[in-house]
Motif scaffolding. Structure first.
Motif, PDB file in Angstrom:
ATOM      1  N   ARG A   1       0.831  -1.197   0.000  1.00  0.00           N
ATOM      2  CA  ARG A   1       0.000   0.000   0.000  1.00  0.00           C
ATOM      3  C   ARG A   1       0.871   1.254   0.000  1.00  0.00           C
ATOM      4  N   THR A   2       1.973   1.192   0.749  1.00  0.00           N
ATOM      5  CA  THR A   2       2.851   2.355   0.829  1.00  0.00           C
ATOM      6  C   THR A   2       3.476   2.666  -0.519  1.00  0.00           C
TER       7      THR A   2
ATOM      8  N   ALA B   1       0.950   3.940  -3.090  1.00  0.00           N
ATOM      9  CA  ALA B   1       0.571   5.336  -2.861  1.00  0.00           C
ATOM     10  C   ALA B   1       1.653   6.287  -3.344  1.00  0.00           C
TER      11      ALA B   1
ATOM     12  N   GLU C   1       1.872   6.073  -7.420  1.00  0.00           N
ATOM     13  CA  GLU C   1       0.660   6.293  -8.209  1.00  0.00           C
ATOM     14  C   GLU C   1      -0.048   7.597  -7.884  1.00  0.00           C
ATOM     15  N   LEU C   2       0.328   8.257  -6.782  1.00  0.00           N
ATOM     16  CA  LEU C   2      -0.317   9.517  -6.436  1.00  0.00           C
ATOM     17  C   LEU C   2       0.015  10.565  -7.487  1.00  0.00           C
TER      18      LEU C   2
END
Length: 517
Positions: A447-448, A451, A454-455
């Motif tokens: 998840r890290t 994020a 892809e942010l």
């Protein structure tokens, strides 16, 4: 000046009312350490920066690296008292209670790693221990509860009658893990709560210390009535003597300082033992406790090994050990008070970077000793970096050989001094190719990392900064950022995600991530 006078009423005082006394003890720590450095003509290292300090206190108190969002907030905070506030926040956190619980369970029940029956009792034992740590129970009272726990035969699980109505939460695993044998219980009591490795005197007089065989069995005699039958624990009250094996003589229960016990008839001799052990004039208890806490924070004790007080193993700073011991007693045996003082000290806040050859000796504490992460710290820190839920407390993983946490405990078990620990080939390969690191460095499963890469709206430099903050708790240096940017350019268009994953993988396999520094 009685710098602990305000602590007489510490239980009724707000934390801010007695935090100043922890600062006073921190000052005494620094003066004692500085005096020795000055006498040896050793220059101390400079103060560490905020990023190093924030990561350091999270590993010590919380057992894991801090989330990058908290790192950003701390680094942006201009409050001069932010380090002290960060300590207080951590000491009041669930992470601290869980970490200290797991640490003490490891000290009290090392058998849980090799004995499935003991492992099965760990959840109840940890639940009992965690409630005491969460409430900051005075250490003398916690030890008294452990050593005087009622031992009775009951149907099903053993439990304390007024402690836990569900029949699970209890400290009795301490007794069953030692086989309910007086000699095993005596050796554990002596080592854990007096810092004395008395078991060397079990078969003969201690070869390196003053302890005799009679003294070992005299201490064991306080547990003479303890037995284990059909899976249950029992105790014959008023039994307080033991026959020494192969010696044709019997010894009465005897304190190690040769004081005469004052017996309470029809009561367990363990009550008398606990009262002597935790009394303010006991020459062993407070010193052993604060030395263990010092080792917990610095990776090496004032007396080291931390559980080997003897005439040939002198403390590195005798006056400091006395001051910490006195402070501990006058604080009401408050573990958090001692930990707060240690972490407030300039000694703790020094950089770990050696800037002078004379700083090499870790026992001078001229710089913060670099320590290998424990298996639990490494596992939980990787979980933080991945962004996955941490495995809950309770020790259930010890009952599952396939548990990732248990595999980490077995693969990354520390041997010897934490400040001298090196990575084995198997450990290095596990970090390079293991499942948890693979999860941390894969966009699809982390998840890290997902994020970060892809942010929308972030520049490559900002994404690299985010990776460094997540993995190492600090922004990259200019040369590190430039090297990472060059790797992105080498990867080419369409390979950015893989390149960012490569950068994170390299950081997680570096010594900076694997150590507290």
């Amino acid at each position: 000046m009685r710098w602990f006078a305000a602590l007489v009423l510490f239980a009724a005082a707000a934390p801010s009312a007695w935090a100043a006394d922890a600062a006073a003890l921190a000052g005494i720590i620094d003066r004692q350490i500085h005096a020795k450095l000055e006498g040896r003509n050793v220059p101390p290292a400079a103060r560490c920066d905020d990023a190093a300090y924030f990561r350091r206190i999270h590993l010590v108190l919380g057992g894991r690296v801090p989330p990058s969002a908290e790192v950003r907030l701390f680094l942006a905070d201009n409050d001069p008292a932010k380090r002290a506030k960060a300590i207080d926040k951590l000491l009041d956190s669930a992470a601290f209670a869980n970490h200290l619980t797991a640490t003490w369970r490891g000290w009290l029940l090392p058998e849980a790693l090799t004995d499935n029956q003991v492992a099965g009792a760990v959840p109840g034992f940890e639940a009992w221990l965690r409630t005491r740590i969460q409430s900051n129970m005075a250490f003398d009272k916690l030890v008294t509860e452990l050593l005087t726990a009622p031992l009775e035969a009951r149907a099903g699980a053993d439990r304390l009658p007024d402690d836990d109505p569900d029949g699970v939460t209890n400290p009795l695993a301490f007794y069953s893990a030692k086989g309910a044998k007086p000699e095993n219980l005596a050796a554990a009591t002596s080592r854990l709560f007096m810092g004395i490795q008395l078991e060397c005197a079990q078969c003969h007089d201690h070869p390196f210390s003053r302890w005799s065989r009679d003294q070992f069995w005299g201490l064991a005699a306080f547990y003479a009535g303890v037995t284990q039958q059909n899976g249950g624990l029992r105790e014959v009250l008023d039994r307080r003597e033991l026959s020494i094996p192969n010696a044709e003589r019997t010894v009465p229960a005897t304190f190690l300082d040769d004081k005469e016990p004052e017996w309470q008839f029809k009561k367990s001799p363990r009550i008398t033992l606990a009262a002597w052990l935790t009394s303010k004039d006991n020459p062993f208890f407070a010193k052993a406790a604060v030395n263990r806490l010092w080792g917990f924070v610095f990776g090496i004790g004032i007396v080291d090994p931390i559980d080997d007080f003897n005439e040939k193993n002198d403390p590195s700073h005798p006056a400091l050990l006395e001051a910490l011991s006195k402070g501990f007693v006058e604080s009401g045996y408050d573990n958090r008070f001692i930990l707060r003082a240690l972490l407030l000290s300039e000694t703790f806040q020094r950089s770990s970077v050696q800037t002078d050859p004379r700083q090499k000796d870790t026992r001078l504490f001229a710089r913060y000793p670099i320590q290998g992460l424990s298996p639990e710290q490494l596992f939980d820190s990787l979980s933080v970096v991945v962004g996955s839920a941490l495995e809950g407390p309770g020790g259930l993983y010890l009952q599952s050989p396939g548990s990732p946490r248990r595999q980490f405990l077995e693969t990354f078990a520390l041997t010897g001094n934490r400040t001298e620990n090196s990575t084995t080939i198997i450990q290095a390969l596990t970090l390079m190719n293991g499942g948890l690191v693979g999860t941390a460095t894969t966009v699809e499963s982390s998840r890290t990392l997902a994020a970060i890469v892809e942010l929308p709206g972030l520049s490559p430099s900002e994404r690299i900064d985010a990776i460094y903050l997540a993995a190492l708790g600090r922004p990259p240096q200019s040369k590190e950022r430039n090297r990472a940017l060059a790797h992105l350019e080498t990867g080419g268009t369409g390979k950015e995600k893989e390149c960012y994953a490569d950068i994170l993988w390299a950081l997680l396999n570096g010594i900076e991530f694997r150590t507290n520094h």
